[in-house]
Design a protein around this motif. Structure first.
Motif, mmCIF file in Angstrom:
data_model
loop_
_atom_site.group_PDB
_atom_site.id
_atom_site.type_symbol
_atom_site.label_atom_id
_atom_site.label_comp_id
_atom_site.label_asym_id
_atom_site.label_seq_id
_atom_site.Cartn_x
_atom_site.Cartn_y
_atom_site.Cartn_z
ATOM 1 N N GLU A 34 0.829 -1.206 0.000
ATOM 2 C CA GLU A 34 0.000 0.000 0.000
ATOM 3 C C GLU A 34 0.866 1.260 0.000
ATOM 4 O O GLU A 34 1.962 1.283 0.560
ATOM 5 C CB GLU A 34 -0.885 -0.001 1.258
ATOM 6 C CG GLU A 34 -1.870 1.161 1.310
ATOM 7 C CD GLU A 34 -2.738 1.156 2.563
ATOM 8 O OE1 GLU A 34 -3.866 1.659 2.479
ATOM 9 O OE2 GLU A 34 -2.279 0.658 3.616
ATOM 10 N N VAL A 35 0.356 2.299 -0.651
ATOM 11 C CA VAL A 35 1.002 3.610 -0.616
ATOM 12 C C VAL A 35 0.097 4.567 0.162
ATOM 13 O O VAL A 35 -1.033 4.846 -0.257
ATOM 14 C CB VAL A 35 1.258 4.168 -2.032
ATOM 15 C CG1 VAL A 35 1.914 5.546 -1.945
ATOM 16 C CG2 VAL A 35 2.145 3.214 -2.835
ATOM 17 N N VAL A 36 0.588 5.027 1.310
ATOM 18 C CA VAL A 36 -0.153 5.975 2.147
ATOM 19 C C VAL A 36 0.549 7.326 2.058
ATOM 20 O O VAL A 36 1.764 7.408 2.251
ATOM 21 C CB VAL A 36 -0.196 5.504 3.621
ATOM 22 C CG1 VAL A 36 -0.887 6.538 4.496
ATOM 23 C CG2 VAL A 36 -0.909 4.163 3.729
ATOM 24 N N VAL A 37 -0.198 8.367 1.739
ATOM 25 C CA VAL A 37 0.388 9.709 1.634
ATOM 26 C C VAL A 37 -0.164 10.577 2.759
ATOM 27 O O VAL A 37 -1.381 10.648 2.969
ATOM 28 C CB VAL A 37 0.083 10.350 0.264
ATOM 29 C CG1 VAL A 37 0.602 11.781 0.224
ATOM 30 C CG2 VAL A 37 0.739 9.543 -0.861
ATOM 31 N N ALA A 205 0.379 13.233 -5.035
ATOM 32 C CA ALA A 205 -0.317 12.508 -3.972
ATOM 33 C C ALA A 205 -1.546 11.800 -4.521
ATOM 34 O O ALA A 205 -1.793 10.621 -4.242
ATOM 35 C CB ALA A 205 -0.714 13.471 -2.849
ATOM 36 N N ALA A 209 -1.201 7.593 -4.399
ATOM 37 C CA ALA A 209 -1.700 7.052 -3.127
ATOM 38 C C ALA A 209 -2.832 6.045 -3.296
ATOM 39 O O ALA A 209 -3.681 6.173 -4.173
ATOM 40 C CB ALA A 209 -2.176 8.193 -2.230
ATOM 41 N N ASP A 210 -2.825 5.047 -2.417
ATOM 42 C CA ASP A 210 -4.010 4.211 -2.210
ATOM 43 C C ASP A 210 -4.913 4.889 -1.180
ATOM 44 O O ASP A 210 -6.135 4.827 -1.277
ATOM 45 C CB ASP A 210 -3.612 2.828 -1.691
ATOM 46 C CG ASP A 210 -2.828 2.033 -2.729
ATOM 47 O OD1 ASP A 210 -3.375 1.792 -3.816
ATOM 48 O OD2 ASP A 210 -1.662 1.693 -2.458
ATOM 49 N N ARG A 211 -4.261 5.522 -0.196
ATOM 50 C CA ARG A 211 -4.999 6.265 0.839
ATOM 51 C C ARG A 211 -4.286 7.568 1.129
ATOM 52 O O ARG A 211 -3.061 7.625 1.143
ATOM 53 C CB ARG A 211 -5.042 5.456 2.150
ATOM 54 C CG ARG A 211 -6.331 4.716 2.378
ATOM 55 C CD ARG A 211 -6.393 4.143 3.767
ATOM 56 N NE ARG A 211 -5.221 3.363 4.111
ATOM 57 C CZ ARG A 211 -4.856 3.109 5.360
ATOM 58 N NH1 ARG A 211 -5.541 3.605 6.379
ATOM 59 N NH2 ARG A 211 -3.790 2.379 5.611
ATOM 60 N N ILE A 212 -5.074 8.603 1.368
ATOM 61 C CA ILE A 212 -4.526 9.896 1.793
ATOM 62 C C ILE A 212 -4.949 10.115 3.244
ATOM 63 O O ILE A 212 -6.109 9.916 3.609
ATOM 64 C CB ILE A 212 -5.089 11.048 0.940
ATOM 65 C CG1 ILE A 212 -4.847 10.796 -0.544
ATOM 66 C CG2 ILE A 212 -4.512 12.385 1.392
ATOM 67 C CD1 ILE A 212 -3.737 11.536 -1.191
ATOM 68 N N PRO A 226 -7.802 8.834 -2.548
ATOM 69 C CA PRO A 226 -7.527 10.134 -3.166
ATOM 70 C C PRO A 226 -8.765 10.720 -3.845
ATOM 71 O O PRO A 226 -9.053 11.910 -3.709
ATOM 72 C CB PRO A 226 -6.434 9.823 -4.198
ATOM 73 C CG PRO A 226 -5.797 8.568 -3.733
ATOM 74 C CD PRO A 226 -6.854 7.798 -3.003
#
Length: 252
Positions: A34-37, A205, A209-212, A226
């Protein structure tokens, strides 16, 4: 994309420098791949939160788990944990008296005790991947800001971390150099790297992102995809913050 396996679990984290909490009971799970920003106004605690994740800042209370194991107790060997939780800083942190290649080889050879041949092959492969193999014998002073930052990313990648933290890595770069660094990060995201990113680059972002996670005043105000956060924020505070990045042409 659904990410089920929890890699990093943060529960009720409090960070206080002595004049009131900078982070107030923050909880966040980061899943494998996962990519969390993290976004929010300057001074809201984003970078501090990131630094708590790999022990660069101590915490007053709460708990952080990596792969289900608590890493915030007194017995934690942070030198081992940081091999699993890599970090790329705004200021590159390259040794000026060492070549690009030697900067990259330091970690795997000194910390992980890898042989020079194996480590060098991996370093050259990674440098080629970010378009810098021809700079392996150069010194940091001979590189642009964007090139230095890509070297710093390679230095983190060669340790094969489970999760990568990025702390405003483009903040000090000229606009043209920003893109070359963000492209590397986008490629890492496409390959399934687990990342937590602090950035003020809102378009990036939204793309990566998967989630911000929107922070303000040391608290998570809102957390969403996002698409949802940028088009339909649920809180007035997030809406006001995101509005500062949009401009409309004046009539007349």
């Amino acid at each position: 994309m659904v990410h089920e396996e929890k890699l990093l679990e943060i529960h009720d984290l409090v960070k206080d420098y002595g004049n009131g909490p900078v982070l107030k009971d923050i909880s966040l799970d980061v899943h494998k791949g996962e990519v969390v920003v993290l976004i929010g106004p300057s001074g809201c605690g984003k970078s501090t939160f990131l630094r708590c994740m790999n022990g660069l800042e101590s915490i007053q209370s709460g708990e952080i788990r990596l792969d289900g194991n608590v890493i915030t107790d007194k017995k934690t060997k942070w030198s081992e944990v940081r091999q699993k939780i890599g970090m790329v800083f705004q200021s590159y942190e390259l040794f000026p008296h060492m070549t690009v290649l030697d900067n990259i080889l330091l970690g795997p050879m000194k910390v992980q005790k890898k042989g020079k041949k194996e480590a060098q092959e991996e370093a050259e492969r990674l440098l080629e991947r970010v378009g810098l193999l021809d700079k392996k014998d150069a010194f940091p002073r001979q590189l642009s800001g964007g090139q230095k930052q890509r070297v710093a990313i390679v230095r983190a990648l060669i340790m094969k971390p489970e999760i990568l933290l990025f702390d405003e890595v483009t903040a000090a770069l000229d606009p043209e150099m920003v893109r070359e660094v963000l492209d590397v990060m986008l490629e890492l995201a496409r390959e399934g790297s687990t990342m937590v990113i602090v950035t003020h680059e809102m378009q990036f972002a939204r793309a990566v992102a998967d989630r911000i996670v929107f922070l303000d005043g040391g608290e998570i105000v809102e957390m969403d995809t996002p698409e949802n956060l940028f088009t339909q924020p649920k809180t007035d505070r997030a809406g006001r913050f995101l509005h500062t990045f949009t401009f409309e042409k004046k009539e007349g």
